[in-house]
Design an enzyme around this catalytic site. Structure first.
Site, PDB file in Angstrom:
ATOM      1  N   ALA A 267       0.848  -1.195   0.000  1.00  0.00           N
ATOM      2  CA  ALA A 267       0.000   0.000   0.000  1.00  0.00           C
ATOM      3  C   ALA A 267       0.879   1.239   0.000  1.00  0.00           C
ATOM      4  O   ALA A 267       2.020   1.210   0.453  1.00  0.00           O
ATOM      5  CB  ALA A 267      -0.903   0.002   1.232  1.00  0.00           C
ATOM      6  N   ASP A 268       0.317   2.314  -0.510  1.00  0.00           N
ATOM      7  CA  ASP A 268       0.979   3.608  -0.423  1.00  0.00           C
ATOM      8  C   ASP A 268      -0.107   4.671  -0.290  1.00  0.00           C
ATOM      9  O   ASP A 268      -1.118   4.618  -0.991  1.00  0.00           O
ATOM     10  CB  ASP A 268       1.845   3.884  -1.640  1.00  0.00           C
ATOM     11  CG  ASP A 268       2.857   4.977  -1.343  1.00  0.00           C
ATOM     12  OD1 ASP A 268       3.965   4.631  -0.884  1.00  0.00           O
ATOM     13  OD2 ASP A 268       2.538   6.162  -1.518  1.00  0.00           O
ATOM     14  N   THR A 269       0.099   5.615   0.630  1.00  0.00           N
ATOM     15  CA  THR A 269      -0.886   6.655   0.901  1.00  0.00           C
ATOM     16  C   THR A 269      -0.286   8.026   0.641  1.00  0.00           C
ATOM     17  O   THR A 269       0.860   8.285   1.003  1.00  0.00           O
ATOM     18  CB  THR A 269      -1.366   6.579   2.366  1.00  0.00           C
ATOM     19  OG1 THR A 269      -1.916   5.280   2.600  1.00  0.00           O
ATOM     20  CG2 THR A 269      -2.414   7.633   2.674  1.00  0.00           C
TER      21      THR A 269
END
Length: 186
Positions: free
Chosen positions: A66-68
């Site tokens: 994931a990357d935010t």
């Protein structure tokens, strides 16, 4: 075996709500080497790169990445470089609405890569310099997209959210749970 391709303690804690037993293997990618795109495709490309990098090292595992990123209009608000950069971001967000987008990628052996992007709108209260300094004094802004952590004292900055709370923290667990169990996202 399930692997979380992230060193984020927040993602570890959230994934443990869905999966009791997993291994953490941070992805060794240079995020700056990837082209900067619009927010949703950008976080998606980062999540895909992380999942593929770790899956290449562990081909028999299911890899979750994931990357935010927070953004306001076309302005990407990543992790602040220092306190001054964090103050600049918080001044920009004060009294306005911005968005947090998380790209998800799941690499499973012998299956196509699964991806999703979750976006949540966040509205901040108006903030004066004293309120911003009080928050910065907590140190929570470090290593946080948008320079705040909604799961801590940063909650006091937020007037409203529209969307998944856990997405703002860094791992939209409802969407991830549906992906892991093969349920439709519509």
């Amino acid at each position: 075996m399930i692997i979380l391709a992230s060193s984020s303690p927040r993602r570890r804690e959230l994934l443990s709500r869905l999966v009791p037993d997993f291994t953490v293997v941070p992805a060794a990618i240079d995020e700056r080497a990837l082209p900067v795109l619009a927010p949703a495709p950008y976080v998606q490309s980062l999540a895909i790169a992380k999942a593929q990098a770790v899956a290449a090292l562990h081909p028999a595992a299911t890899v979750i990445a994931a990357d935010t990123m927070c953004y306001q209009g076309a302005d990407l608000l990543g992790k602040p470089k220092d306190r001054a950069d964090a103050a600049r971001m918080l001044r920009q967000l004060a009294g306005t609405t911005h968005h947090c987008a998380t790209g998800l990628a799941i690499a499973r052996p012998g299956q196509p890569l699964q991806t999703a992007v979750v976006t949540t709108a966040v509205t901040f209260w108006p903030l004066d310099d004293a309120a911003i300094d009080r928050y910065l004094d907590t140190g929570e802004y470090r290593d946080k997209a948008g320079a705040y952590g909604i799961q801590g004292q940063g909650a006091l900055l937020v007037r409203a959210i529209d969307g998944d709370f856990y997405n703002i923290v860094g791992l939209p667990i409802a969407t991830l749970g549906r992906m892991l169990h093969g349920l439709a996202l519509d």
